[in-house]
Design an enzyme around this catalytic site. Structure first.
Site, PDB file in Angstrom:
ATOM      1  N   GLY A   1      -0.932 -33.866 102.985  1.00  0.00           N
ATOM      2  CA  GLY A   1      -1.618 -32.651 103.441  1.00  0.00           C
ATOM      3  C   GLY A   1      -2.242 -32.752 104.819  1.00  0.00           C
ATOM      4  O   GLY A   1      -3.083 -31.937 105.177  1.00  0.00           O
ATOM      5  N   SER A   2      -1.788 -33.712 105.643  1.00  0.00           N
ATOM      6  CA  SER A   2      -2.442 -33.850 106.951  1.00  0.00           C
ATOM      7  C   SER A   2      -2.157 -32.640 107.850  1.00  0.00           C
ATOM      8  O   SER A   2      -3.020 -32.232 108.633  1.00  0.00           O
ATOM      9  CB  SER A   2      -2.040 -35.153 107.647  1.00  0.00           C
ATOM     10  OG  SER A   2      -0.716 -35.097 108.108  1.00  0.00           O
ATOM     11  N   ASN A   3      -0.975 -32.051 107.740  1.00  0.00           N
ATOM     12  CA  ASN A   3      -0.698 -30.839 108.530  1.00  0.00           C
ATOM     13  C   ASN A   3      -1.553 -29.675 108.052  1.00  0.00           C
ATOM     14  O   ASN A   3      -2.086 -28.909 108.859  1.00  0.00           O
ATOM     15  CB  ASN A   3       0.789 -30.469 108.441  1.00  0.00           C
ATOM     16  CG  ASN A   3       1.620 -31.241 109.430  1.00  0.00           C
ATOM     17  OD1 ASN A   3       1.609 -30.953 110.621  1.00  0.00           O
ATOM     18  ND2 ASN A   3       2.324 -32.255 108.943  1.00  0.00           N
TER      19      ASN A   3
ATOM     20  N   LYS B   1       9.936 -29.442  97.442  1.00  0.00           N
ATOM     21  CA  LYS B   1      10.928 -28.807  96.569  1.00  0.00           C
ATOM     22  C   LYS B   1      11.746 -27.795  97.367  1.00  0.00           C
ATOM     23  O   LYS B   1      11.212 -27.162  98.281  1.00  0.00           O
ATOM     24  CB  LYS B   1      10.214 -28.052  95.430  1.00  0.00           C
ATOM     25  CG  LYS B   1       9.983 -28.901  94.199  1.00  0.00           C
ATOM     26  CD  LYS B   1       9.208 -28.128  93.155  1.00  0.00           C
ATOM     27  CE  LYS B   1      10.079 -27.278  92.257  1.00  0.00           C
ATOM     28  NZ  LYS B   1      10.824 -28.036  91.250  1.00  0.00           N
TER      29      LYS B   1
ATOM     30  N   ASN C   1       8.398 -23.655 108.521  1.00  0.00           N
ATOM     31  CA  ASN C   1       8.409 -25.057 108.087  1.00  0.00           C
ATOM     32  C   ASN C   1       8.247 -25.939 109.308  1.00  0.00           C
ATOM     33  O   ASN C   1       8.554 -25.525 110.428  1.00  0.00           O
ATOM     34  CB  ASN C   1       9.741 -25.370 107.384  1.00  0.00           C
ATOM     35  CG  ASN C   1       9.766 -26.787 106.831  1.00  0.00           C
ATOM     36  OD1 ASN C   1       8.780 -27.256 106.257  1.00  0.00           O
ATOM     37  ND2 ASN C   1      10.869 -27.494 107.018  1.00  0.00           N
TER      38      ASN C   1
ATOM     39  N   HIS D   1       9.394 -29.852 110.600  1.00  0.00           N
ATOM     40  CA  HIS D   1      10.305 -30.955 110.277  1.00  0.00           C
ATOM     41  C   HIS D   1      10.081 -32.076 111.304  1.00  0.00           C
ATOM     42  O   HIS D   1       9.941 -31.796 112.497  1.00  0.00           O
ATOM     43  CB  HIS D   1      11.754 -30.441 110.337  1.00  0.00           C
ATOM     44  CG  HIS D   1      12.751 -31.490 109.991  1.00  0.00           C
ATOM     45  ND1 HIS D   1      13.033 -31.828 108.679  1.00  0.00           N
ATOM     46  CD2 HIS D   1      13.499 -32.307 110.769  1.00  0.00           C
ATOM     47  CE1 HIS D   1      13.926 -32.801 108.681  1.00  0.00           C
ATOM     48  NE2 HIS D   1      14.229 -33.103 109.930  1.00  0.00           N
TER      49      HIS D   1
ATOM     50  N   ASP E   1      16.643 -26.905 106.637  1.00  0.00           N
ATOM     51  CA  ASP E   1      16.330 -27.180 108.045  1.00  0.00           C
ATOM     52  C   ASP E   1      17.111 -26.299 109.023  1.00  0.00           C
ATOM     53  O   ASP E   1      17.357 -26.672 110.168  1.00  0.00           O
ATOM     54  CB  ASP E   1      16.537 -28.662 108.398  1.00  0.00           C
ATOM     55  CG  ASP E   1      15.659 -29.571 107.572  1.00  0.00           C
ATOM     56  OD1 ASP E   1      14.552 -29.140 107.197  1.00  0.00           O
ATOM     57  OD2 ASP E   1      16.074 -30.709 107.285  1.00  0.00           O
TER      58      ASP E   1
HETATM   59  C1  GRF Z   1       5.563 -33.899 107.806  1.00  0.00           C
HETATM   60  O1  GRF Z   1       6.094 -35.009 108.441  1.00  0.00           O
HETATM   61  C2  GRF Z   1       6.458 -32.716 107.970  1.00  0.00           C
HETATM   62  O2  GRF Z   1       7.212 -32.764 109.136  1.00  0.00           O
HETATM   63  C3  GRF Z   1       7.351 -32.784 106.776  1.00  0.00           C
HETATM   64  O3  GRF Z   1       6.539 -33.276 105.744  1.00  0.00           O
HETATM   65  C4  GRF Z   1       5.518 -34.088 106.300  1.00  0.00           C
HETATM   66  C5  GRF Z   1       4.216 -33.625 105.714  1.00  0.00           C
HETATM   67  O4  GRF Z   1       3.163 -34.472 106.080  1.00  0.00           O
HETATM   68  N1  GRF Z   1       7.942 -31.513 106.463  1.00  0.00           N
HETATM   69  P1  GRF Z   1       1.665 -34.151 105.659  1.00  0.00           P
HETATM   70  O5  GRF Z   1       1.626 -34.042 104.133  1.00  0.00           O
HETATM   71  O6  GRF Z   1       1.285 -32.884 106.325  1.00  0.00           O
HETATM   72  O7  GRF Z   1       0.865 -35.320 106.138  1.00  0.00           O
END
Ligand code: GRF
Length: 196
Positions: free
Chosen positions: A12-14, A91, A107, A109, A150
């Site tokens: 969940g860092s993003n 998923k 999304n 990637h 993607d």
């Molecule tokens: C990220 O590297 C993103 O590009 C991919 O999943 C990862 C999620 O990382 N789709 P986080 O859970 O947000 O740390």
């Protein structure tokens, strides 16, 4: 104001980076829900910290495929969001969901798409392949979600160097940092295009 929901399965860092920009006032938007297929993941912890409702929807909670799809759509309909933001959602989304929200699912990637995208390119596999190919540059891509994995229009990319000393883990960490910088801006900018 832009209203969005997030779907995430992992650390969940993003998700956290986006929430921090909202809290700081840099990003004027409202995150209205988190859907996760993993009730114990880091993203669920951040949602709780920020008071965001969590919906645990998975193959376990909804073993029947049609019920699973209906549960996802029910959340999106209930909150009437402008966008759904995937932030490490592991998923594959049902095609009914993608069709219903055409042009409104984003999304991120961890590569410079179209390179290192598609089946099998997820998590550390992406960075292993980038290093094995001797690439000098990698990065992250924010894109619209289409029916093919993607695929979909590219909205933003952030670039990082690949260093000769890199391991997949060190490269992943560098890419993650750039993800945290570009994702919220891409959501904001795309949201402006949608809402005018
Ligand atoms: C990220 O590297 C993103 O590009 C991919 O999943 C990862 C999620 O990382 N789709 P986080 O859970 O947000 O740390």
């Amino acid at each position: 104001m832009l209203k969005f929901g997030v779907m995430a399965s992992g650390s969940g860092s993003n998700f956290k980076a986006i929430l921090e920009r909202i809290r700081s006032g840099e990003f004027q938007a409202q995150c209205l829900f988190l859907i996760s297929n993993n009730g114990n993941c880091g993203a669920v912890g951040y949602a709780k910290d920020y008071g965001i409702p969590v919906f645990h929807i998975s193959g376990k909670t909804h073993p029947d495929g049609a019920a699973y799809e209906a549960a996802l759509l029910e959340v999106v309909d209930r909150f009437d969001v402008d966008l759904v933001v995937l932030a490490g959602y592991m998923k594959v989304l049902p095609s009914s969901f993608i069709k219903r929200l055409a042009g409104r699912i984003l999304n991120i990637h961890p590569s410079l798409l179209p390179k290192y995208g598609g089946k099998g390119f997820y998590g550390m596999h992406v960075h292993e392949a980038v290093i094995a190919a001797g690439e000098q540059e990698s990065g992250a891509t924010v894109h619209l979600v289409g029916e093919e994995i993607d695929s979909g229009r590219i909205l933003a990319q952030g670039r990082v160097p690949v260093l000769p000393t890199d391991t997949p883990e060190s490269l992943a960490a560098r890419v993650h940092e750039v993800e945290h910088q570009i994702y919220w801006k891409a959501i904001r900018d795309y949201g402006k295009c949608l809402k005018g």
